[in-house]
Design a protein around this motif. Structure first.
Motif, mmCIF file in Angstrom:
data_model
loop_
_atom_site.group_PDB
_atom_site.id
_atom_site.type_symbol
_atom_site.label_atom_id
_atom_site.label_comp_id
_atom_site.label_asym_id
_atom_site.label_seq_id
_atom_site.Cartn_x
_atom_site.Cartn_y
_atom_site.Cartn_z
ATOM 1 N N ARG A 1 -19.646 15.825 -21.849
ATOM 2 C CA ARG A 1 -18.234 15.797 -21.470
ATOM 3 C C ARG A 1 -18.023 15.291 -20.039
ATOM 4 N N LEU A 2 -16.966 14.512 -19.882
ATOM 5 C CA LEU A 2 -16.523 14.027 -18.574
ATOM 6 C C LEU A 2 -15.212 14.715 -18.241
ATOM 7 N N CYS A 3 -15.208 15.495 -17.153
ATOM 8 C CA CYS A 3 -14.016 16.226 -16.703
ATOM 9 C C CYS A 3 -13.537 15.620 -15.386
ATOM 10 N N ILE A 4 -12.275 15.215 -15.348
ATOM 11 C CA ILE A 4 -11.744 14.589 -14.138
ATOM 12 C C ILE A 4 -10.447 15.270 -13.723
ATOM 13 N N ILE A 5 -10.446 15.746 -12.466
ATOM 14 C CA ILE A 5 -9.227 16.327 -11.873
ATOM 15 C C ILE A 5 -8.609 15.279 -10.965
ATOM 16 N N SER A 6 -7.370 14.909 -11.243
ATOM 17 C CA SER A 6 -6.665 13.936 -10.406
ATOM 18 C C SER A 6 -5.471 14.605 -9.732
ATOM 19 N N PHE A 7 -5.009 13.974 -8.646
ATOM 20 C CA PHE A 7 -3.893 14.527 -7.871
ATOM 21 C C PHE A 7 -2.796 13.493 -7.636
ATOM 22 N N HIS A 8 -2.947 12.324 -8.205
ATOM 23 C CA HIS A 8 -2.035 11.212 -7.947
ATOM 24 C C HIS A 8 -1.706 10.577 -9.286
ATOM 25 N N SER A 9 -0.470 10.155 -9.476
ATOM 26 C CA SER A 9 -0.044 9.617 -10.766
ATOM 27 C C SER A 9 -0.844 8.380 -11.158
ATOM 28 N N LEU A 10 -1.217 7.551 -10.177
ATOM 29 C CA LEU A 10 -1.988 6.346 -10.494
ATOM 30 C C LEU A 10 -3.410 6.699 -10.931
ATOM 31 N N GLU A 11 -3.996 7.741 -10.316
ATOM 32 C CA GLU A 11 -5.307 8.217 -10.744
ATOM 33 C C GLU A 11 -5.236 8.735 -12.172
ATOM 34 N N ASP A 12 -4.252 9.585 -12.426
ATOM 35 C CA ASP A 12 -4.113 10.186 -13.753
ATOM 36 C C ASP A 12 -3.908 9.109 -14.811
ATOM 37 N N ARG A 13 -3.121 8.101 -14.487
ATOM 38 C CA ARG A 13 -2.861 7.010 -15.436
ATOM 39 C C ARG A 13 -4.155 6.249 -15.739
ATOM 40 N N ALA A 14 -4.961 5.991 -14.716
ATOM 41 C CA ALA A 14 -6.224 5.277 -14.919
ATOM 42 C C ALA A 14 -7.164 6.070 -15.828
ATOM 43 N N VAL A 15 -7.245 7.386 -15.589
ATOM 44 C CA VAL A 15 -8.109 8.249 -16.398
ATOM 45 C C VAL A 15 -7.613 8.294 -17.845
ATOM 46 N N ILE B 1 0.832 -1.205 0.000
ATOM 47 C CA ILE B 1 0.000 0.000 0.000
ATOM 48 C C ILE B 1 0.869 1.259 0.000
ATOM 49 N N ILE B 2 1.863 1.286 0.898
ATOM 50 C CA ILE B 2 2.712 2.474 1.020
ATOM 51 C C ILE B 2 3.567 2.654 -0.235
ATOM 52 N N ARG B 3 4.041 1.544 -0.793
ATOM 53 C CA ARG B 3 4.849 1.627 -2.019
ATOM 54 C C ARG B 3 4.008 2.047 -3.218
ATOM 55 N N ASP B 4 2.849 1.415 -3.399
ATOM 56 C CA ASP B 4 2.060 1.645 -4.607
ATOM 57 C C ASP B 4 1.231 2.919 -4.541
ATOM 58 N N TYR B 5 0.553 3.148 -3.415
ATOM 59 C CA TYR B 5 -0.323 4.316 -3.308
ATOM 60 C C TYR B 5 0.418 5.559 -2.814
ATOM 61 N N GLY B 6 1.462 5.354 -2.016
ATOM 62 C CA GLY B 6 2.220 6.486 -1.514
ATOM 63 C C GLY B 6 3.471 6.766 -2.316
ATOM 64 N N GLU B 7 3.870 5.803 -3.135
ATOM 65 C CA GLU B 7 5.077 5.924 -3.963
ATOM 66 C C GLU B 7 6.273 6.365 -3.107
ATOM 67 N N ASP B 8 6.370 5.729 -1.938
ATOM 68 C CA ASP B 8 7.434 6.073 -0.990
ATOM 69 C C ASP B 8 8.544 5.029 -1.074
ATOM 70 N N ARG B 9 9.754 5.479 -1.342
ATOM 71 C CA ARG B 9 10.872 4.527 -1.510
ATOM 72 C C ARG B 9 11.284 3.880 -0.199
ATOM 73 N N PHE B 10 10.812 4.408 0.919
ATOM 74 C CA PHE B 10 11.121 3.809 2.223
ATOM 75 C C PHE B 10 9.959 2.941 2.727
ATOM 76 N N ALA B 11 9.086 2.534 1.812
ATOM 77 C CA ALA B 11 7.877 1.791 2.186
ATOM 78 C C ALA B 11 8.185 0.551 3.021
ATOM 79 N N LYS B 12 9.210 -0.185 2.654
ATOM 80 C CA LYS B 12 9.529 -1.432 3.360
ATOM 81 C C LYS B 12 9.886 -1.156 4.816
ATOM 82 N N ASN B 13 10.695 -0.141 5.026
ATOM 83 C CA ASN B 13 11.125 0.188 6.387
ATOM 84 C C ASN B 13 9.979 0.794 7.200
#
Length: 311
Positions: free
Chosen positions: A236-250, A150-162
């Motif tokens: 029209r469908l307008c979507i504002i995203s704030f996370h790279s994974l959200e933007d990629r899905a859209v 979760i921390i690695r994928d959704y938070g994109e934190d390189r220290f997720a394991k620790n």
């Protein structure tokens, strides 16, 4: 009080291409900032359906949008339920749908909600407080491997394991109950020399846990095709995203709706029979200009993408 200026407001209003007698939906109503500007542009024949799962947002938006009377209908729910909500109101197609996927500054500022790492509060983070799963359950109940992912994928934190390892170590002594407790554990899991770069050390992990608690990415991925199918011709469908994974899905969903063909590229003609549903209006996402960035910190990571249904 929900009072912040909505992100990319002018760009959203232009992107929706509002018809005064059209049917519109704001699937992430919040305090009603975007919705108010939509409602202003509607005549008596127009309708706006505002949806949010946060009871505080429903109350605040209700007051803000009350001057628009029957033109506006507010429903407590989730944007994934928009097809059912429209059906219950005798509506089928929308001329425009808006999603602003960010957490409102109200939710961050309201300490007791547990969204902020800066304020002492119970670990909650539920946008809809009727649901059972909270941040407390994730932090104290998920195993180390689940927390790491979760921390690695959704938070994109390189220290997720620790970070995951430290959370599990600390909760073995006693349950982690507050935002400040969790924030301090995260801080200790990150090397001292790295804590000063990239903002607050707990920012990414809190974001990751919030996304997990509220199923933000799974709801988005499961809803995009249904929302596109709800659009009236030219809608029209307008979507504002704030996370790279959200933007990629859209981005992926919009491209697939524009070009759904699955035939091999060397086929001379399409034989799969899949027809385009419309066109992607924004080849690149729209981002905030310098003036908005100076006034609104939330706008820094905002990306707006727009899809238009076939006319």
């Amino acid at each position: 009080m929900f009072s912040h200026r909505p992100v990319l407001l002018d760009e959203v209003i232009e992107g929706l291409n509002i018809r005064p007698d059209g049917i519109y939906a704001d699937g992430t109503l919040g305090g009603g900032g975007h919705s108010e500007e939509i409602a202003k542009r509607l005549t008596e024949g127009g309708r706006l359906i505002g949806v949010d799962r946060d009871e505080d947002a429903i109350e605040a938006a209700g007051k803000r949008l009350s001057p628009y009377g029957d033109r506006v209908r507010i429903v407590r729910g989730n944007y994934e339920d928009l097809p059912e909500i429209f059906g219950s109101l005798g509506l089928e197609k929308a001329d425009g749908i808006l999603l602003d996927l960010g957490v409102s500054s109200y939710q961050l500022d309201e300490g007791e909600r547990g969204f902020s790492y800066r304020t002492e509060a119970p670990l909650d983070m539920r946008m809809d407080r009727r649901q059972s799963l909270s941040a407390y359950d994730v932090v104290n109940g998920y195993d180390e491997q689940e927390l790491f992912h979760i921390i690695r994928d959704y938070g994109e934190d390189r220290f997720a394991k620790n970070i995951a390892k430290h959370i599990v170590m600390e909760r073995a002594k006693k349950p982690i109950e507050t935002t400040t407790e969790l924030s301090e554990i995260i801080k200790q899991a990150i090397p001292a020399r790295m804590r000063e770069s990239g903002g607050h050390p707990a920012k990414r992990t809190f974001q990751a846990i919030r996304i997990e608690v509220n199923r933000e990415l799974s709801i988005l991925s499961e809803s995009l095709e249904h929302l596109i199918d709800m659009l009236a011709p030219g809608g029209r469908l307008c979507i504002i995203s704030f996370h790279s994974l959200e933007d990629r899905a859209v981005k992926t969903a919009f491209r697939k709706a524009e070009d759904p063909c699955i035939c091999p590229k060397d086929f001379p003609v399409c034989v799969c029979g899949r027809k385009p549903k419309g066109r992607v209006v924004t080849r690149k996402p729209i981002v905030a200009g310098a003036e908005e960035l100076a006034e609104n910190n939330r706008a820094h990571s905002a990306k707006l993408r727009i899809f238009e249904a076939n006319g």
